[in-house]
Design a protein around this motif. Structure first.
Motif, PDB file in Angstrom:
ATOM      1  N   SER A 111       4.996  -1.318 -12.796  1.00 38.47           N
ATOM      2  CA  SER A 111       4.240  -2.525 -12.453  1.00 38.47           C
ATOM      3  C   SER A 111       2.741  -2.250 -12.356  1.00 38.47           C
ATOM      4  CB  SER A 111       4.755  -3.115 -11.139  1.00 38.47           C
ATOM      5  OG  SER A 111       4.163  -4.363 -10.869  1.00 38.47           O
ATOM      6  N   GLY A 112       2.334  -1.470 -11.379  1.00 37.87           N
ATOM      7  CA  GLY A 112       0.914  -1.232 -11.164  1.00 37.87           C
ATOM      8  C   GLY A 112       0.229  -0.558 -12.333  1.00 37.87           C
ATOM      9  N   GLU A 114       0.825  -1.211   0.000  1.00 33.19           N
ATOM     10  CA  GLU A 114       0.000   0.000   0.000  1.00 33.19           C
ATOM     11  C   GLU A 114       0.860   1.263   0.000  1.00 33.19           C
ATOM     12  OE1 GLU A 114      -2.518  -0.557   3.395  1.00 33.19           O
ATOM     13  OE2 GLU A 114      -3.885  -1.875   2.308  1.00 33.19           O
ATOM     14  N   SER A 124       7.712   1.781  -8.745  1.00 28.51           N
ATOM     15  CA  SER A 124       6.976   0.533  -8.900  1.00 28.51           C
ATOM     16  C   SER A 124       5.605   0.770  -9.526  1.00 28.51           C
ATOM     17  CB  SER A 124       6.815  -0.155  -7.540  1.00 28.51           C
ATOM     18  OG  SER A 124       6.111  -1.370  -7.669  1.00 28.51           O
ATOM     19  N   ARG A 125       4.976   1.859  -9.179  1.00 27.84           N
ATOM     20  CA  ARG A 125       3.680   2.174  -9.782  1.00 27.84           C
ATOM     21  C   ARG A 125       3.815   2.376 -11.291  1.00 27.84           C
ATOM     22  NH1 ARG A 125       1.566   7.242 -10.246  1.00 27.84           N
ATOM     23  NH2 ARG A 125       2.930   8.050  -8.602  1.00 27.84           N
ATOM     24  N   ARG A 160      -3.447 -11.670  -5.272  1.00 31.83           N
ATOM     25  CA  ARG A 160      -2.570 -11.391  -6.405  1.00 31.83           C
ATOM     26  C   ARG A 160      -1.520 -12.494  -6.514  1.00 31.83           C
ATOM     27  NH1 ARG A 160      -2.997  -5.945  -8.408  1.00 31.83           N
ATOM     28  NH2 ARG A 160      -4.875  -5.078  -7.458  1.00 31.83           N
ATOM     29  N   PRO A 178       6.572  -5.419  -6.243  1.00 31.34           N
ATOM     30  CA  PRO A 178       5.852  -6.207  -7.261  1.00 31.34           C
ATOM     31  C   PRO A 178       6.726  -6.427  -8.492  1.00 31.34           C
ATOM     32  CG  PRO A 178       4.493  -4.400  -6.435  1.00 31.34           C
ATOM     33  CD  PRO A 178       5.882  -4.171  -5.920  1.00 31.34           C
ATOM     34  N   ASP A 223       0.804  -5.724  -7.971  1.00 29.77           N
ATOM     35  CA  ASP A 223       0.688  -5.299  -6.581  1.00 29.77           C
ATOM     36  C   ASP A 223       0.979  -6.489  -5.677  1.00 29.77           C
ATOM     37  OD1 ASP A 223       0.198  -3.672  -4.404  1.00 29.77           O
ATOM     38  OD2 ASP A 223      -1.994  -3.793  -4.544  1.00 29.77           O
TER      39      ASP A 223
END
Length: 527
Positions: free
Chosen positions: A413-414, A14, A409-410, A432, A70, A427
């Protein structure tokens, strides 16, 4: 080795790095996450081993300074197989991905022969990749002009007619790729680059395709550059050079070569594309944004509620045109690298959420293709190989700007997972897949192209000093490699991914502008 328990002092949960214990099921899905107190991970591992006799074989206690993120989702790579395996192939390309912390890739449709324009082409690629993939892999399909479809000719060879987009969508393609550079400008250049099959759509053809794709809520990805602007710039450059010697000298300078594909060409194309999105409601993704001028247009379109997304590439964030050494064809790409002002604007665009993803746009070449013009950059086949080093290079650049790993990472990946509706990727959370990247933020390394898994040891990242190193990756609970066991052999555990249209009935009408996406689930087909 298959993991059942992964315990680390820094798991990205998160948006923050916290101590945690991940429990992974036999199907590779994260079942439970236990948040821990700082400094308690070793004790937690000992308790789990004592409680569960079999945990020793499936336990991984991450070293304290390393962090767990992730696994990367790179939605823009080219592996050139079948047809051009001398450049790259599924085995070498997906190995490079695994070593770079990328656990899922989507492969472009135009770098192979045949180009992916039929369901049979898609199945041919899937079959070729099935026994070679080190990471999960899915595929884009190509959109070509109806005139090419009716002739049944792609790459100059007689073939059965191209498939309708609906058929490719239901066959598992994640979306459709097209270019806007028209035939009168791009055909010769594309043929010299080895990709004559990616023929451009006219504005009318583009809108017709977008209307059809919108009806089943598909995704269109567009290489957006305006050919008239490029043709005018190339002509002006030639007119300003009074001698053959002056032209040759200019062709070796990256900034001079890049001026032949100016930033204005990208801005004009993006502006026209946004008009088409507004008219059709088609979910549209802009590939390889390289210029600051496009960002304001994209931001305004998003504020309007248009279903528009955009990516940039690690090389646009890592290099600047004025810093490229003279006669360095390994930096040649389309669109070209821009100056430092554009580079910094892209970083700002990412932080403001205007750009949704950072990808490698991995486009390998042979040494002969890249160096065939010697210092004349006009003759180099475009494309930068950076899949294996992309995450580490981006994280290192971000660190120098005070940007944390959660944002990186966002972007890697996200964001890409959300774009292509890979809902079980991107995530670290219960439900997941345990697709993970293990990263040592303090280990510095220098890139050596000869040491990369890419088939051709040639890279723009050669000699770059990177602060931070990928030291392990996990795919659906399977450890692909780890710094704590250097003797382990990298395993081909990759599976084939099918797009969100597989087996899903087509909707009755077009996607409504500004409406939320229909939730669909990732389908994984065992290789």
């Amino acid at each position: 080795m298959s993991l059942r328990h992964l315990i680390a002092e820094g798991d990205l949960l998160e948006g923050e790095l916290v101590p945690a214990h991940l429990e992974v099921g036999d199907d590779g899905i994260i079942r439970r996450i236990h948040r821990l107190e700082a400094g308690s991970t070793a004790r937690r591992a000992a308790i789990v081993r004592a409680r569960e006799v079999s945990a020793g074989a499936g336990m991984h206690l991450v070293r304290p300074r390393m962090v767990v993120l992730p696994g990367g989702v790179d939605t823009h790579v080219s592996f050139c197989e079948p047809g051009h395996v001398q450049r790259e192939g599924f085995s070498s390309g997906t190995m490079a991905a695994a070593l770079g912390g990328v656990t899922s890739v989507l492969e472009m449709p135009h770098s192979s022969t045949p180009v992916t324009v039929r369901a049979e082409d898609l199945q041919h690629k899937r079959s070729a990749a099935a026994e070679q993939a080190y990471v999960d892999i899915g595929f884009w399909a190509a959109l070509v002009p109806p005139s090419v479809q009716s002739r049944g000719r792609v790459s100059g060879q007689d073939r059965p007619s191209c498939a309708e987009p609906e058929e490719l969508w239901e066959s598992g393609a994640f979306g459709f790729v097209c270019t806007l550079l028209p035939l009168d400008h791009s055909t010769d250049a594309l043929r010299s680059a080895g990709t004559p099959q990616l023929l451009p759509l006219t504005p009318a053809e583009l809108r017709e395709a977008m209307m059809r794709i919108a009806r089943f809520d598909g995704l269109l990805a567009v290489h957006a550059e305006d050919s008239r602007t490029i043709a005018a710039a190339a002509g002006a450059t030639g007119a300003n050079l009074s001698s053959r010697l002056a032209w040759a000298q200019a062709a070796a300078r990256y900034s001079a070569w890049a001026a032949s594909r100016p930033a204005e060409a990208e801005v004009i194309a993006v502006e026209g594309l946004i008009d088409a999105v507004r008219e059709t409601g088609c979910r549209t993704h802009i590939l390889q944004v390289s210029t600051a001028g496009a960002l304001e247009l994209i931001a305004a379109a998003k504020a309007e509620g248009l279903p528009l997304s955009a990516e940039t590439c690690t090389h646009y964030l890592s290099f600047a045109a004025e810093s490229v050494p003279v006669g360095s064809p390994e930096f040649v790409c389309w669109p070209p690298l821009r100056d430092v002002g554009h580079r910094e604007a892209l970083w700002q665009g990412l932080q403001e959420g205007i750009l949704d993803a950072v990808v490698s746009a991995h486009s390998p070449t042979t040494r002969q293709e890249k160096l065939r013009g010697a210092a004349d950059l006009r003759l180099a086949r475009p494309g930068i190989s950076g899949l294996q080093v992309g995450f580490a290079a981006l994280a290192s650049e971000a660190r120098s700007r005070g940007i944390g790993l959660a944002e990186v990472s966002r972007w890697t990946s996200g964001g890409p997972a959300e774009l292509c509706r890979l809902h079980q990727k991107g995530d670290i959370a219960p439900g997941r897949y345990a697709d993970l990247l293990i990263y040592d933020p303090e280990e510095t390394h220098v890139v050596s192209a000869a040491g990369l898994a890419h088939k051709t040891p040639l890279s723009a990242y050669e000699g770059m000093e990177i602060h931070g190193t990928v030291v392990g990756s996990v795919l659906r609970g399977m450890q692909l490699f780890t710094a704590q066991d250097s003797s382990a052999t990298l395993g081909q555990h990759g599976q084939l991914l099918s797009g969100p249209g597989t087996g899903v009935p087509l909707g009755p009408g077009p996607h409504q502008v500004g409406s939320g996406p229909r939730r669909r689930h990732l389908r994984v087909v065992s290789a």
